[in-house]
Design a protein around this motif. Structure first.
Motif, PDB file in Angstrom:
ATOM      1  N   GLY A  11       0.738  -1.222  -0.112  1.00  0.00           N
ATOM      2  CA  GLY A  11      -0.090   0.034   0.064  1.00  0.00           C
ATOM      3  C   GLY A  11       0.865   1.365   0.211  1.00  0.00           C
ATOM      4  N   LYS A  12       0.120   2.243   0.246  1.00  0.00           N
ATOM      5  CA  LYS A  12       0.975   3.838   0.152  1.00  0.00           C
ATOM      6  C   LYS A  12       0.223   4.615   1.249  1.00  0.00           C
ATOM      7  CE  LYS A  12       1.514   5.695  -3.876  1.00  0.00           C
ATOM      8  NZ  LYS A  12       1.136   6.403  -5.156  1.00  0.00           N
ATOM      9  N   VAL A  13       1.315   5.219   1.959  1.00  0.00           N
ATOM     10  CA  VAL A  13       0.833   6.172   3.276  1.00  0.00           C
ATOM     11  C   VAL A  13       1.412   7.437   3.139  1.00  0.00           C
ATOM     12  CG1 VAL A  13       0.655   4.265   4.676  1.00  0.00           C
ATOM     13  CG2 VAL A  13       2.588   5.534   4.499  1.00  0.00           C
ATOM     14  N   ASN A  14       0.738   8.489   3.550  1.00  0.00           N
ATOM     15  CA  ASN A  14       1.667   9.869   3.520  1.00  0.00           C
ATOM     16  C   ASN A  14       2.110   9.874   5.077  1.00  0.00           C
ATOM     17  OD1 ASN A  14       1.561  10.829   0.981  1.00  0.00           O
ATOM     18  ND2 ASN A  14      -0.394  11.877   1.227  1.00  0.00           N
ATOM     19  N   LYS A  15       3.233  10.804   5.135  1.00  0.00           N
ATOM     20  CA  LYS A  15       3.742  11.251   6.226  1.00  0.00           C
ATOM     21  C   LYS A  15       3.176  12.877   6.365  1.00  0.00           C
ATOM     22  CE  LYS A  15       7.983  10.132   7.589  1.00  0.00           C
ATOM     23  NZ  LYS A  15       9.266   9.744   7.614  1.00  0.00           N
ATOM     24  N   ILE A  16       2.520  13.119   7.383  1.00  0.00           N
ATOM     25  CA  ILE A  16       2.074  14.372   7.148  1.00  0.00           C
ATOM     26  C   ILE A  16       2.641  15.295   8.588  1.00  0.00           C
ATOM     27  CG2 ILE A  16       0.024  15.904   7.631  1.00  0.00           C
ATOM     28  CD1 ILE A  16      -1.634  13.419   6.267  1.00  0.00           C
ATOM     29  N   GLY A  17       3.069  16.375   8.332  1.00  0.00           N
ATOM     30  CA  GLY A  17       3.907  16.986   9.525  1.00  0.00           C
ATOM     31  C   GLY A  17       3.318  18.404   9.640  1.00  0.00           C
ATOM     32  N   LEU A  18       3.805  19.036  10.469  1.00  0.00           N
ATOM     33  CA  LEU A  18       3.271  20.601  10.537  1.00  0.00           C
ATOM     34  C   LEU A  18       4.633  21.637   9.896  1.00  0.00           C
ATOM     35  CD1 LEU A  18       1.978  21.015  13.963  1.00  0.00           C
ATOM     36  CD2 LEU A  18       0.590  20.856  12.096  1.00  0.00           C
ATOM     37  N   GLU A  65       6.302  25.642   9.272  1.00  0.00           N
ATOM     38  CA  GLU A  65       6.906  26.431  10.146  1.00  0.00           C
ATOM     39  C   GLU A  65       5.615  27.194  10.795  1.00  0.00           C
ATOM     40  OE1 GLU A  65       9.873  30.141  10.517  1.00  0.00           O
ATOM     41  OE2 GLU A  65       9.534  28.967   8.717  1.00  0.00           O
ATOM     42  N   TYR A  66       4.446  27.515  10.029  1.00  0.00           N
ATOM     43  CA  TYR A  66       3.405  28.297  10.491  1.00  0.00           C
ATOM     44  C   TYR A  66       2.102  27.473  11.046  1.00  0.00           C
ATOM     45  CZ  TYR A  66       6.312  31.721   8.278  1.00  0.00           C
ATOM     46  OH  TYR A  66       7.387  32.467   7.864  1.00  0.00           O
ATOM     47  N   GLY A  67       2.473  26.214  11.135  1.00  0.00           N
ATOM     48  CA  GLY A  67       1.452  25.319  11.948  1.00  0.00           C
ATOM     49  C   GLY A  67       0.446  24.582  10.775  1.00  0.00           C
ATOM     50  N   ASP A  68       0.747  24.829   9.388  1.00  0.00           N
ATOM     51  CA  ASP A  68      -0.368  24.200   8.517  1.00  0.00           C
ATOM     52  C   ASP A  68       0.303  22.847   8.729  1.00  0.00           C
ATOM     53  OD1 ASP A  68      -1.676  26.363   8.267  1.00  0.00           O
ATOM     54  OD2 ASP A  68      -0.175  27.193   6.823  1.00  0.00           O
ATOM     55  N   GLU A  69      -0.687  21.938   8.005  1.00  0.00           N
ATOM     56  CA  GLU A  69      -0.161  20.407   7.944  1.00  0.00           C
ATOM     57  C   GLU A  69       0.154  20.454   6.595  1.00  0.00           C
ATOM     58  OE1 GLU A  69      -3.520  17.704   8.406  1.00  0.00           O
ATOM     59  OE2 GLU A  69      -3.048  17.687  10.425  1.00  0.00           O
ATOM     60  N   SER A  70       1.076  19.495   6.390  1.00  0.00           N
ATOM     61  CA  SER A  70       1.817  19.333   4.892  1.00  0.00           C
ATOM     62  C   SER A  70       2.500  17.911   4.684  1.00  0.00           C
ATOM     63  CB  SER A  70       3.050  20.214   4.760  1.00  0.00           C
ATOM     64  OG  SER A  70       4.037  20.130   5.484  1.00  0.00           O
ATOM     65  N   VAL A  71       2.292  17.375   3.684  1.00  0.00           N
ATOM     66  CA  VAL A  71       2.969  16.006   3.486  1.00  0.00           C
ATOM     67  C   VAL A  71       4.351  16.239   3.362  1.00  0.00           C
ATOM     68  CG1 VAL A  71       3.037  14.279   1.667  1.00  0.00           C
ATOM     69  CG2 VAL A  71       0.937  15.498   2.192  1.00  0.00           C
ATOM     70  N   ILE A  72       5.221  15.506   4.004  1.00  0.00           N
ATOM     71  CA  ILE A  72       6.799  15.566   4.274  1.00  0.00           C
ATOM     72  C   ILE A  72       7.318  14.268   3.754  1.00  0.00           C
ATOM     73  CG2 ILE A  72       6.690  17.166   6.404  1.00  0.00           C
ATOM     74  CD1 ILE A  72       7.077  14.848   8.215  1.00  0.00           C
ATOM     75  N   GLY A  73       6.488  13.282   3.219  1.00  0.00           N
ATOM     76  CA  GLY A  73       6.868  12.223   2.620  1.00  0.00           C
ATOM     77  C   GLY A  73       5.670  11.143   2.281  1.00  0.00           C
ATOM     78  N   THR A  74       6.140  10.160   1.335  1.00  0.00           N
ATOM     79  CA  THR A  74       5.193   9.202   1.106  1.00  0.00           C
ATOM     80  C   THR A  74       5.987   7.840   1.132  1.00  0.00           C
ATOM     81  OG1 THR A  74       3.884  10.716  -0.497  1.00  0.00           O
ATOM     82  CG2 THR A  74       3.524   8.405  -0.787  1.00  0.00           C
ATOM     83  N   LEU A  75       5.478   6.796   1.590  1.00  0.00           N
ATOM     84  CA  LEU A  75       5.991   5.527   1.746  1.00  0.00           C
ATOM     85  C   LEU A  75       5.178   4.537   1.106  1.00  0.00           C
ATOM     86  CD1 LEU A  75       6.746   5.562   5.503  1.00  0.00           C
ATOM     87  CD2 LEU A  75       8.178   6.217   3.682  1.00  0.00           C
ATOM     88  N   VAL A  76       5.815   3.666   0.591  1.00  0.00           N
ATOM     89  CA  VAL A  76       5.068   2.522  -0.256  1.00  0.00           C
ATOM     90  C   VAL A  76       5.622   0.940   0.243  1.00  0.00           C
ATOM     91  CG1 VAL A  76       4.585   3.949  -2.224  1.00  0.00           C
ATOM     92  CG2 VAL A  76       6.729   2.647  -2.134  1.00  0.00           C
ATOM     93  N   ASP A  77       5.368   0.130  -0.687  1.00  0.00           N
ATOM     94  CA  ASP A  77       5.761  -1.333  -0.236  1.00  0.00           C
ATOM     95  C   ASP A  77       7.119  -1.355   0.029  1.00  0.00           C
ATOM     96  OD1 ASP A  77       3.160  -1.225  -1.297  1.00  0.00           O
ATOM     97  OD2 ASP A  77       3.589  -3.126  -2.953  1.00  0.00           O
ATOM     98  N   GLY A  78       7.574  -2.127   1.245  1.00  0.00           N
ATOM     99  CA  GLY A  78       8.856  -2.319   1.394  1.00  0.00           C
ATOM    100  C   GLY A  78       9.373  -1.092   2.363  1.00  0.00           C
ATOM    101  N   ASP A  79       8.661  -0.083   2.542  1.00  0.00           N
ATOM    102  CA  ASP A  79       9.376   1.054   3.310  1.00  0.00           C
ATOM    103  C   ASP A  79       8.991   0.775   4.666  1.00  0.00           C
ATOM    104  OD1 ASP A  79      10.477   2.653   1.308  1.00  0.00           O
ATOM    105  OD2 ASP A  79       8.539   3.748   0.955  1.00  0.00           O
ATOM    106  N   HIS A  80       9.683   1.691   5.625  1.00  0.00           N
ATOM    107  CA  HIS A  80       9.356   1.579   6.861  1.00  0.00           C
ATOM    108  C   HIS A  80       9.546   2.826   7.750  1.00  0.00           C
ATOM    109  CE1 HIS A  80      13.823   1.126   6.370  1.00  0.00           C
ATOM    110  NE2 HIS A  80      13.866   1.782   7.484  1.00  0.00           N
ATOM    111  N   PHE A  81       9.113   2.969   8.943  1.00  0.00           N
ATOM    112  CA  PHE A  81       9.520   4.045   9.545  1.00  0.00           C
ATOM    113  C   PHE A  81       9.650   4.107  11.275  1.00  0.00           C
ATOM    114  CE2 PHE A  81       4.945   3.773   9.021  1.00  0.00           C
ATOM    115  CZ  PHE A  81       4.133   4.160  10.273  1.00  0.00           C
ATOM    116  N   THR A  82      10.319   4.869  11.846  1.00  0.00           N
ATOM    117  CA  THR A  82      10.819   4.642  13.208  1.00  0.00           C
ATOM    118  C   THR A  82      11.510   3.512  13.584  1.00  0.00           C
ATOM    119  OG1 THR A  82      10.114   5.103  15.460  1.00  0.00           O
ATOM    120  CG2 THR A  82       8.410   4.128  13.958  1.00  0.00           C
ATOM    121  N   TYR A  83      12.588   3.254  13.191  1.00  0.00           N
ATOM    122  CA  TYR A  83      13.540   2.180  13.830  1.00  0.00           C
ATOM    123  C   TYR A  83      14.093   2.701  14.996  1.00  0.00           C
ATOM    124  CZ  TYR A  83      17.417   4.755  11.459  1.00  0.00           C
ATOM    125  OH  TYR A  83      18.094   5.638  11.000  1.00  0.00           O
ATOM    126  N   ALA A  84      14.255   4.091  15.206  1.00  0.00           N
ATOM    127  CA  ALA A  84      15.186   4.415  16.417  1.00  0.00           C
ATOM    128  C   ALA A  84      14.273   4.817  17.271  1.00  0.00           C
ATOM    129  CB  ALA A  84      16.024   5.618  15.958  1.00  0.00           C
TER     130      ALA A  84
END
Length: 471
Positions: free
Chosen positions: A140-147, A149-168
């Motif tokens: 599947g496909k997911v979006n990483k959404i962060g804030l 500088e002025y507090g608006d939501e924005s897409v900071i990355g897109t992850l697909v099959d085989g990707d991962h997040f937060t190993y640390a």
């Protein structure tokens, strides 16, 4: 033909024939013939646009500065029915486990991952929540959404099959998610909780020692590209003591051997001797064979699993589309990856058409550039060349490549060797082999070639480009 037997071609009106008919007249005429035509011939822009490097010894070595593996690779999964499982050895693609080779521990770690399913729009993790798990995207496909500088939501990355997040995040207590992860499609995620991971660390001496070593690894020994740091001083005054340094190299640089595409052309001696007017039969056979060989050469340069460009792009230089179809924003993201003197895009003709549709929807009209009398579509001044060798999957997805070409630019180069025995074209030879007992003349036709990416940021790929979506 008797006087009472009119020619069929001249009696459509029912009137008797008064002159020689065209069917009979053609027996005395000489026809004008074309050379044999072949639908498989394409423009082969990749072969035309890549600078070629002469490889004297048949092997090309790419020397680079010493780099450290940073573990940003993608993982592979297996499935049995609806059950998905990560391949244990693939867990070493996580920087946390880079170089860890205890298969038993890796297998137990893989068994502890829990499968979860999400639908489009579901929130997988929420910004500000406790970051206490490793998440692997199996499908599947997911979006990483962060804030911003002025507090608006924005897409900071897109992850697909085989990707991962937060190993640390699981290494320290009290960490929180700095972004929200939201599903764009149906998503299968494998998660490993911090408690489960720490339980295995306590019971495994080898894993505990590896994690301790990972925590001690100093980041200051490498730059943002993973290369060994060159120490220097700047902005000082007076007689400051200057640091000493040296530039370290990779001890086992990659070597590219020239690949080969070959065939044996067979021409019967009777054909070669007698049927050569107005066109030489051997030359025409050879011309079409070489065209097919060059087509195969370009296909291998794109798709070969060893040296093909689609498989040699660094994992950090691969990005998915944001929404599926190739939008102007996606092309800009690709340009942001290969921003140092990009030379050209390469895409399937249907992908270029899909990009044109997205531009039309947005009211944007891309410019074009002129090259050797051809008008080539372009984006931000970078030409987009068609290449049918970039495949289209059964689900109607493809890829777009962007590269910086040339050895002087530390880019992508083609490899060949000229001056071959019986050379017919640069890097291609035609050698007479023998005449068989059946009077068949044999010619060995060989093309030698390869490609090399001199530094990783010379080649970027936009993956999962949907070319069939109309909405």
């Amino acid at each position: 033909m008797t006087l009472t037997e009119p020619a069929s071609s001249d009696v459509d009106s029912g009137q008797p024939q008064l002159s020689l008919g065209t069917a009979a007249a053609r027996n005395l005429a000489t026809t004008t013939k074309s050379e044999p035509q072949m639908q498989g011939i394409t423009s082969r822009w990749l072969l035309k646009m890549l600078p070629w490097v002469q490889v004297e010894g048949g092997v090309f070595r790419v020397n680079r500065r010493l780099s450290y593996a940073i573990g940003d690779g993608r993982l592979t999964f297996t499935s049995t029915g609806a059950e998905v499982r990560v391949v244990p050895q693939e867990l070493t693609e996580l920087a946390l486990l880079r170089g860890f080779d205890d298969v038993e521990v890796l297998t137990e770690l893989a068994d502890r991952f829990v499968q979860q399913e999400f639908q489009p729009g579901d929130v997988i993790v929420q910004r500000g929540g406790p970051a206490d798990q490793i998440c692997l995207i199996a499908h599947g496909k997911v979006n990483k959404i962060g804030l911003s500088e002025y507090g608006d939501e924005s897409v900071i990355g897109t992850l697909v099959d085989g990707d991962h997040f937060t190993y640390a995040a699981i290494l320290e207590d009290g960490d929180v998610w700095e972004y929200t992860v939201k599903a764009l499609t149906s998503v299968t995620v494998l998660t490993l909780s911090q408690d489960s991971f720490e339980d295995l660390v306590r019971r495994s001496d080898s894993l505990r020692a590896h994690i301790d070593e990972f925590r001690r690894s100093p980041d200051r020994d490498q730059n943002e590209f993973g290369e060994a740091t060159i120490d220097m001083a700047a902005g000082h005054v007076g007689e400051a003591e200057l640091p000493g340094t040296y530039v370290d190299y990779e001890t086992t640089p990659r070597e590219y051997e020239l690949s080969v595409a070959q065939t044996v052309l067979r021409v019967h001696s009777r054909v070669a001797d007698l049927y050569n007017q107005p066109m030489n039969q051997t030359e025409q056979q050879l011309r079409l064979t070489i065209e097919a060989l060059r087509e195969r050469q370009e296909h291998e340069m794109v798709n070969n699993r060893d040296f093909g460009l689609l498989h040699n792009a660094d994992l950090s230089m691969r990005i998915p589309t944001r929404s599926g179809p190739p939008t102007p924003a996606d092309m800009d993201e690709l340009l942001a990856l290969v921003w140092k003197e990009p030379t050209f895009f390469l895409a399937h003709p249907r992908t270029i058409a899909a990009f044109g549709r997205e531009c039309s929807k947005a009211g944007i009209y891309p410019d074009s550039v002129e090259l050797n009398g051809h008008r080539i579509p372009a984006w931000r001044g970078v030409p987009i060349f068609p290449c049918s060798k970039i495949g289209v999957s059964p689900t109607r997805t493809s890829s777009i490549m962007l590269m910086r070409a040339g050895a002087d630019n530390q880019g992508v180069v083609g490899l060949h060797q000229t001056g071959l025995p019986d050379e017919y074209e640069p890097g291609l030879s035609v050698r007479f082999m023998n005449i068989s007992e059946k009077a068949i003349i044999n010619y060995l036709v060989s093309a030698y070639y390869s490609t090399a990416v001199l530094v990783p940021d010379a080649l970027g790929i936009l993956e999962g480009v949907e070319i069939g979506r109309e909405g």
